[in-house]
Design a protein around this motif. Structure first.
Motif, PDB file in Angstrom:
ATOM      1  N   HIS A 174       4.833   0.261   0.722  1.00 10.09           N
ATOM      2  CA  HIS A 174       5.530  -0.845   1.380  1.00 10.09           C
ATOM      3  C   HIS A 174       4.562  -1.980   1.694  1.00 10.09           C
ATOM      4  N   HIS A 183       1.424   5.270   1.085  1.00 11.30           N
ATOM      5  CA  HIS A 183       1.006   6.252   2.090  1.00 11.30           C
ATOM      6  C   HIS A 183       0.766   7.610   1.450  1.00 11.30           C
ATOM      7  N   GLU A 225       4.701   6.462   7.755  1.00 10.79           N
ATOM      8  CA  GLU A 225       4.671   5.418   8.785  1.00 10.79           C
ATOM      9  C   GLU A 225       6.076   5.113   9.273  1.00 10.79           C
ATOM     10  N   HIS A 233       0.843  -1.202   0.000  1.00  9.28           N
ATOM     11  CA  HIS A 233       0.000   0.000   0.000  1.00  9.28           C
ATOM     12  C   HIS A 233       0.875   1.246   0.000  1.00  9.28           C
TER      13      HIS A 233
HETATM   14 MN    MN Z   1       1.922   1.321   5.952  1.00  3.06          MN
END
Ligand code: MN
Length: 138
Positions: A119, A80, A85, A78
């Motif tokens: 990631h 960001h 994150e 996915h």
């Molecule tokens: Mn993530």
């Protein structure tokens, strides 16, 4: 939790001109407080395998969680957008796919996924992969 002053000198790679937050659990009591938050299970999280177990604390904008992936479990790839994150591994080991490459992470390792990057975290080990993840809004 607080402002991470002087991060530009200590960990320049993680410096953000909008500011950095630092979240520390430094006592057994603090860890117990976190563990008292109910663990929830997200099956096939972001298209991953098995379930992503997590205890999430959110202030409505930023999220902090203690996550757990059992052997064979993963968080799917996915990107960001609107946040980033930071992940600190507490136990176990796993594979992090990151922008077309991959890195090995085990206890004591830190991973940063800046806004706009993607990631996927995979537990390819034989014990639980436990980590703290912080997702600050950008
Ligand atoms: Mn993530």
């Amino acid at each position: 939790i607080g402002d991470f002053w002087h991060i530009d000198e200590m960990i320049p790679d993680f410096y953000d001109e909008n500011g950095n937050s630092l979240f520390l659990i430094h006592t057994d009591q603090g860890e117990k407080l976190f563990d008292d938050i109910k663990e929830s299970l997200a099956p096939n999280f972001k298209g991953g395998e098995k379930s992503f177990a997590s205890r999430v604390y959110s202030d409505g904008k930023n999220k902090m969680m203690k996550g757990r992936l059992e052997p064979g479990a993963s968080i799917g790839l996915h990107r960001h957008e609107g946040n980033c994150e930071m992940i600190y591994v507490l136990e176990g080991s796993g594979k992090m796919l990151y922008d077309g490459g991959e890195e090995r992470l085990s206890a004591g390792d830190f991973h940063y996924c800046p806004e706009g990057h993607e990631h996927s975290f995979i537990n390819d080990g034989d014990s639980d992969l436990v980590f703290i993840a912080v997702v600050p809004a950008q």
